[in-house]
Design a protein around this motif. Structure first.
Motif, PDB file in Angstrom:
ATOM      1  N   LYS A 125      -2.937  -2.350   7.266  1.00 28.56           N
ATOM      2  CA  LYS A 125      -1.611  -1.850   6.891  1.00 28.56           C
ATOM      3  C   LYS A 125      -0.779  -1.049   8.105  1.00 28.56           C
ATOM      4  O   LYS A 125      -1.449   0.241   8.230  1.00 28.56           O
ATOM      5  CB  LYS A 125      -1.516  -1.248   5.796  1.00 28.56           C
ATOM      6  N   VAL A 126      -0.074  -1.717   8.918  1.00 24.21           N
ATOM      7  CA  VAL A 126       0.655  -0.687   9.756  1.00 24.21           C
ATOM      8  C   VAL A 126       2.208  -0.750   9.668  1.00 24.21           C
ATOM      9  O   VAL A 126       2.892  -1.794   9.002  1.00 24.21           O
ATOM     10  CB  VAL A 126       0.384  -1.282  11.176  1.00 24.21           C
ATOM     11  N   PRO A 127       3.078  -0.058  10.295  1.00 22.19           N
ATOM     12  CA  PRO A 127       4.383   0.205  10.205  1.00 22.19           C
ATOM     13  C   PRO A 127       4.790  -1.151  10.804  1.00 22.19           C
ATOM     14  O   PRO A 127       4.463  -1.875  11.760  1.00 22.19           O
ATOM     15  CB  PRO A 127       4.839   1.303  11.049  1.00 22.19           C
ATOM     16  N   VAL A 128       5.881  -1.883  10.188  1.00 17.39           N
ATOM     17  CA  VAL A 128       6.590  -3.050  10.672  1.00 17.39           C
ATOM     18  C   VAL A 128       7.816  -2.669  11.412  1.00 17.39           C
ATOM     19  O   VAL A 128       8.697  -1.765  10.989  1.00 17.39           O
ATOM     20  CB  VAL A 128       6.837  -3.898   9.392  1.00 17.39           C
ATOM     21  N   GLU A 129       8.063  -3.206  12.561  1.00 18.89           N
ATOM     22  CA  GLU A 129       9.352  -3.118  13.301  1.00 18.89           C
ATOM     23  C   GLU A 129      10.009  -4.527  13.383  1.00 18.89           C
ATOM     24  O   GLU A 129       9.394  -5.332  13.852  1.00 18.89           O
ATOM     25  CB  GLU A 129       9.118  -2.625  14.784  1.00 18.89           C
ATOM     26  N   ILE A 130      11.291  -4.583  12.797  1.00 12.86           N
ATOM     27  CA  ILE A 130      12.038  -5.778  13.018  1.00 12.86           C
ATOM     28  C   ILE A 130      13.084  -5.525  13.955  1.00 12.86           C
ATOM     29  O   ILE A 130      13.730  -4.763  14.029  1.00 12.86           O
ATOM     30  CB  ILE A 130      12.875  -5.896  11.535  1.00 12.86           C
ATOM     31  N   ALA A 153      14.087  -6.267   3.207  1.00 11.08           N
ATOM     32  CA  ALA A 153      13.970  -6.225   1.800  1.00 11.08           C
ATOM     33  C   ALA A 153      12.389  -6.386   1.615  1.00 11.08           C
ATOM     34  O   ALA A 153      11.749  -5.773   0.527  1.00 11.08           O
ATOM     35  CB  ALA A 153      14.608  -7.170   1.198  1.00 11.08           C
ATOM     36  N   LEU A 154      11.732  -7.268   2.243  1.00  4.39           N
ATOM     37  CA  LEU A 154      10.044  -7.320   2.343  1.00  4.39           C
ATOM     38  C   LEU A 154       9.363  -6.498   2.806  1.00  4.39           C
ATOM     39  O   LEU A 154       8.091  -6.119   2.272  1.00  4.39           O
ATOM     40  CB  LEU A 154       9.834  -8.774   3.181  1.00  4.39           C
ATOM     41  N   HIS A 155       9.951  -5.665   3.713  1.00  3.86           N
ATOM     42  CA  HIS A 155       9.369  -4.410   4.394  1.00  3.86           C
ATOM     43  C   HIS A 155      10.295  -3.296   4.146  1.00  3.86           C
ATOM     44  O   HIS A 155      10.702  -3.053   5.311  1.00  3.86           O
ATOM     45  CB  HIS A 155       8.911  -4.778   6.012  1.00  3.86           C
ATOM     46  N   PRO A 156      10.269  -2.725   3.065  1.00  2.20           N
ATOM     47  CA  PRO A 156      11.229  -1.633   2.721  1.00  2.20           C
ATOM     48  C   PRO A 156      10.681  -0.341   3.724  1.00  2.20           C
ATOM     49  O   PRO A 156      11.906   0.440   3.908  1.00  2.20           O
ATOM     50  CB  PRO A 156      11.087  -1.159   1.335  1.00  2.20           C
ATOM     51  N   GLN A 157       9.782  -0.255   4.316  1.00  2.00           N
ATOM     52  CA  GLN A 157       9.420   1.012   5.229  1.00  2.00           C
ATOM     53  C   GLN A 157       9.600   0.724   6.599  1.00  2.00           C
ATOM     54  O   GLN A 157       9.092   1.207   7.425  1.00  2.00           O
ATOM     55  CB  GLN A 157       8.053   1.526   4.791  1.00  2.00           C
TER      56      GLN A 157
END
Length: 368
Positions: free
Chosen positions: A5-10, A357-361
């Protein structure tokens, strides 16, 4: 691929790829040549009769047998015609970066002028290269505004490089010269302040030692990115997994380009260096791809990867959205007025919203 589980960047897609020339000093057996025929081998052929098999150049265009290509790619020159084409692209879809491809972009005799023109129009400028001529041009290109270069590394030894070349170019002595040129390109790019990345396809476990050598050899100054070979997908993913494990790599961020099939994970090594593992998401344009005969995992290997610009030999600037369906390319003028341009922009926006929306953080950024 060691995914925790790691931060997601879009990163919303804002890039246009531009094929600026068709010349190349390598003859890699897996080359798609941005979907177009090898111009030098097809000058006398009629549209629909282009061949993707090796001619006098020894080069291939692997999808040409059934991708419906209807034009040869001409060299793009700096000037008002190119400016108008870029303005048309930017006016129809959000475009902040122009990424030069080929052929081999560093062989273009007016590459510096192209970089300067694109930079003066307010775009960020990058390019993909095999490194064969970078030492001669990258310093001037950096001064003109080149931001980054992605180097495709096909071997760390002459034997490895020669093994993926057409027979007439499968010379170890020639490969030694090409590897020396690649190293000189890396040195010149770094010295000139250009961001340098090395892209490496890892096909199976036999290539793990090569991947580790590249990290050891270049990884202190160059961003190394491991790419999945979609022809050997399961074996390739396992090999990358084993490579990352051997490096004691720890994932620190997952990066998704919203609106294209591109995604990657950034890893930190024990000594603080960074490597990436790149992946292809099964992304399709909702309308354009819906009824396509290639819309299956076997035939559509890169998914929807983004917008590409070409100049047709003796004709207009062209826009394409798929190297497997070159028959749906259209002129820039047609694209600007088309439903496809609206589809591309809407898809980018919808994907950005869906992923948010899928990755709120998540962290969302427009910059690469």
């Amino acid at each position: 691929m060691l995914l925790h589980k790691v931060p997601v960047e879009i990163r919303p897609d804002d890039t246009g790829r531009v094929k600026i020339d068709d010349d190349c000093g390598l003859a890699c057996v897996f080359c798609h040549n941005e979907g177009t025929p090898v111009t030098a081998d097809n000058r006398d052929a009629q549209p629909g009769q282009y061949t993707g098999t090796p001619g006098k150049t020894g080069r291939v265009s692997i999808y040409l047998a059934d991708n419906g290509a209807r034009f040869l790619a001409a060299r793009i020159e700096p000037g008002p015609d190119f400016a108008l084409a870029l303005a048309g692209l930017r006016g129809s879809i959000r475009t902040r970066e122009i990424h030069f491809t080929g052929g081999e972009p560093t062989l273009h005799p007016r590459l510096t002028a192209l970089v300067r023109q694109v930079r003066d129009m307010g775009f960020t400028v990058g390019l993909t290269s095999n490194g064969e001529n970078g030492a001669a041009v990258l310093e001037e290109c950096a001064q003109a505004g080149l931001d980054r270069i992605n180097l495709s590394v096909f071997g760390t030894t002459a034997t490895e490089l020669a093994a993926v070349q057409a027979p007439r170019f499968a010379s170890v002595s020639l490969a030694e010269k090409k590897i020396a040129a690649l190293e000189a390109s890396i040195e010149t790019g770094l010295r000139s302040g250009v961001k340098v990345s090395a892209n490496l396809v890892v096909s199976d476990h036999t290539q793990i030692p090569r991947a580790l050598r590249i990290v050891q050899r270049y990884g202190h100054d160059v961003t190394v990115r491991f790419l999945v070979n979609l022809e050997t997908e399961d074996a390739s993913r396992q090999a990358i997994h084993e490579t990352l494990a051997a490096l004691d790599a720890v994932p620190v961020r997952h990066i998704i380009t919203a609106g294209t099939s591109d995604e990657r994970t950034r890893y930190r090594l024990p000594d603080g260096r960074t490597v990436y593992a790149k992946n292809i998401r099964p992304v399709r344009l909702p309308d354009t791809c819906a009824g396509c005969t290639f819309n299956n995992p076997r035939d559509c290997q890169e998914g929807y990867y983004g917008v590409r610009m070409y100049r047709a030999k003796g004709g207009p600037f062209m826009i394409g959205v798929c190297i497997r369906r070159m028959d749906i390319c259209m002129s820039v003028g047609e694209f600007v007025m088309s439903q496809r341009a609206r589809e591309v922009q809407a898809f980018r926006d919808d994907e950005t919203a869906r992923l948010a929306a899928l990755h709120p953080q998540q962290v969302t950024t427009s910059h690469r």
